[in-house]
Design a protein around this motif. Structure first.
Motif, PDB file in Angstrom:
ATOM      1  N   ASP A 111       0.795  -1.232   0.000  1.00  0.00           N
ATOM      2  CA  ASP A 111       0.000   0.000   0.000  1.00  0.00           C
ATOM      3  C   ASP A 111       0.827   1.281   0.000  1.00  0.00           C
ATOM      4  OD1 ASP A 111      -2.438  -1.336  -0.239  1.00  0.00           O
ATOM      5  OD2 ASP A 111      -2.482  -1.696   1.915  1.00  0.00           O
ATOM      6  N   ARG A 112       2.137   1.187  -0.177  1.00  0.00           N
ATOM      7  CA  ARG A 112       2.980   2.374  -0.339  1.00  0.00           C
ATOM      8  C   ARG A 112       3.039   2.691  -1.830  1.00  0.00           C
ATOM      9  NH1 ARG A 112       8.833   2.699  -1.147  1.00  0.00           N
ATOM     10  NH2 ARG A 112       9.399   4.878  -0.888  1.00  0.00           N
ATOM     11  N   TYR A 113       2.719   3.917  -2.178  1.00  0.00           N
ATOM     12  CA  TYR A 113       2.711   4.364  -3.571  1.00  0.00           C
ATOM     13  C   TYR A 113       4.146   4.495  -4.087  1.00  0.00           C
ATOM     14  CZ  TYR A 113       2.283   7.658  -7.457  1.00  0.00           C
ATOM     15  OH  TYR A 113       2.385   8.289  -8.677  1.00  0.00           O
ATOM     16  N   LEU A 114       4.432   3.800  -5.209  1.00  0.00           N
ATOM     17  CA  LEU A 114       5.762   3.819  -5.814  1.00  0.00           C
ATOM     18  C   LEU A 114       5.820   4.693  -7.058  1.00  0.00           C
ATOM     19  CD1 LEU A 114       6.399  -0.039  -5.712  1.00  0.00           C
ATOM     20  CD2 LEU A 114       7.029   1.664  -3.976  1.00  0.00           C
ATOM     21  N   GLY A 115       4.692   4.778  -7.756  1.00  0.00           N
ATOM     22  CA  GLY A 115       4.636   5.526  -9.010  1.00  0.00           C
ATOM     23  C   GLY A 115       3.464   5.035  -9.834  1.00  0.00           C
ATOM     24  N   TRP A 116       3.463   5.404 -11.090  1.00  0.00           N
ATOM     25  CA  TRP A 116       2.368   5.006 -11.975  1.00  0.00           C
ATOM     26  C   TRP A 116       2.916   4.694 -13.356  1.00  0.00           C
ATOM     27  CZ3 TRP A 116       1.612   7.963 -16.324  1.00  0.00           C
ATOM     28  CH2 TRP A 116       2.152   9.253 -16.330  1.00  0.00           C
ATOM     29  N   ARG A 133       8.475   7.370  -8.398  1.00  0.00           N
ATOM     30  CA  ARG A 133       9.021   8.349  -7.466  1.00  0.00           C
ATOM     31  C   ARG A 133      10.542   8.216  -7.489  1.00  0.00           C
ATOM     32  NH1 ARG A 133       6.186   7.419  -1.851  1.00  0.00           N
ATOM     33  NH2 ARG A 133       8.382   7.003  -1.600  1.00  0.00           N
ATOM     34  N   ALA A 134      11.227   9.307  -7.247  1.00  0.00           N
ATOM     35  CA  ALA A 134      12.696   9.306  -7.334  1.00  0.00           C
ATOM     36  C   ALA A 134      13.329   8.254  -6.429  1.00  0.00           C
ATOM     37  CB  ALA A 134      13.244  10.693  -7.019  1.00  0.00           C
ATOM     38  N   ASP A 135      12.766   8.020  -5.258  1.00  0.00           N
ATOM     39  CA  ASP A 135      13.341   7.020  -4.356  1.00  0.00           C
ATOM     40  C   ASP A 135      13.006   5.595  -4.770  1.00  0.00           C
ATOM     41  OD1 ASP A 135      10.644   7.486  -3.609  1.00  0.00           O
ATOM     42  OD2 ASP A 135      11.021   6.827  -1.560  1.00  0.00           O
TER      43      ASP A 135
END
Length: 185
Positions: free
Chosen positions: A78-83, A100-102
């Motif tokens: 449930d942690r958003y990483l990107g799309w 996301r950059a990380d």
């Protein structure tokens, strides 16, 4: 992916492909307002707010309605990483990935999972990728089997165009339920 979570190759937790509607608009706005995103996204201009994020999600949901396929949110526990995902551009299915950059290091694993889906979907005989000329690290595309087909203009900007043959159908049958990718039997 989808309802039955799949583990990424590095074993750090389940990776899920979900609809963008599952991501709070402020999370998308924060991601797309990161100045590092604009470095390789020439069509991205300025910061996003929640209204821009909602418009973006509505546009991507319209693709799902029109084409039966679209962009996902990538989540790990449930942690958003990107799309990213597939978008029909004329007769071609273009694949995009915006992390996301990380989370940049997760790109190859996420792309492999998405491309597994493309190989199993009879509608997608090949996938295209449009990358800005600022992208210098093109080896991952070559490792996937993509070949550069030329340069194109899109919305007034120049991009390098790549193509990856996916074939029609695949060995694993997949089904799409409410935009979630599920492994079928």
């Amino acid at each position: 992916m989808g309802g039955a979570a799949a583990h990424t190759e590095n074993g750090t937790g389940p990776l899920r492909f979900a609809r963008l509607t599952e991501v709070p608009p402020q999370e998308l706005a924060r991601h797309m307002s990161d100045p590092r995103m604009a470095d390789h996204m020439p069509l991205l201009t300025g910061s996003w707010d929640e209204a821009a994020a909602r418009e973006f999600v509505a546009a991507k949901e319209a693709c799902w309605q029109r084409d039966g396929l679209g962009h996902w949110a990538f989540l790990r526990e449930d942690r958003y990483l990107g799309w990213g995902g597939f978008q029909k551009e004329g007769e071609e299915w273009d694949f995009g990935l915006v992390l996301r950059a990380d989370c940049f290091g997760l790109g190859p694993a996420i792309a492999r999972k998405a491309l597994e889906f493309a190989r199993a979907d009879a509608r997608i005989p090949y996938v295209t990728f449009l990358l800005p000329p600022t992208r210098r690290h093109l080896r991952p595309l070559a490792r996937l089997g993509a070949v550069q087909t030329g340069k194109v203009q899109y919305e007034g900007r120049r991009f390098l165009k790549f193509r990856l043959e996916t074939g029609r159908g695949g060995q694993k049958k997949r089904r799409l339920q409410s935009g979630r990718l599920c492994i079928g039997k």
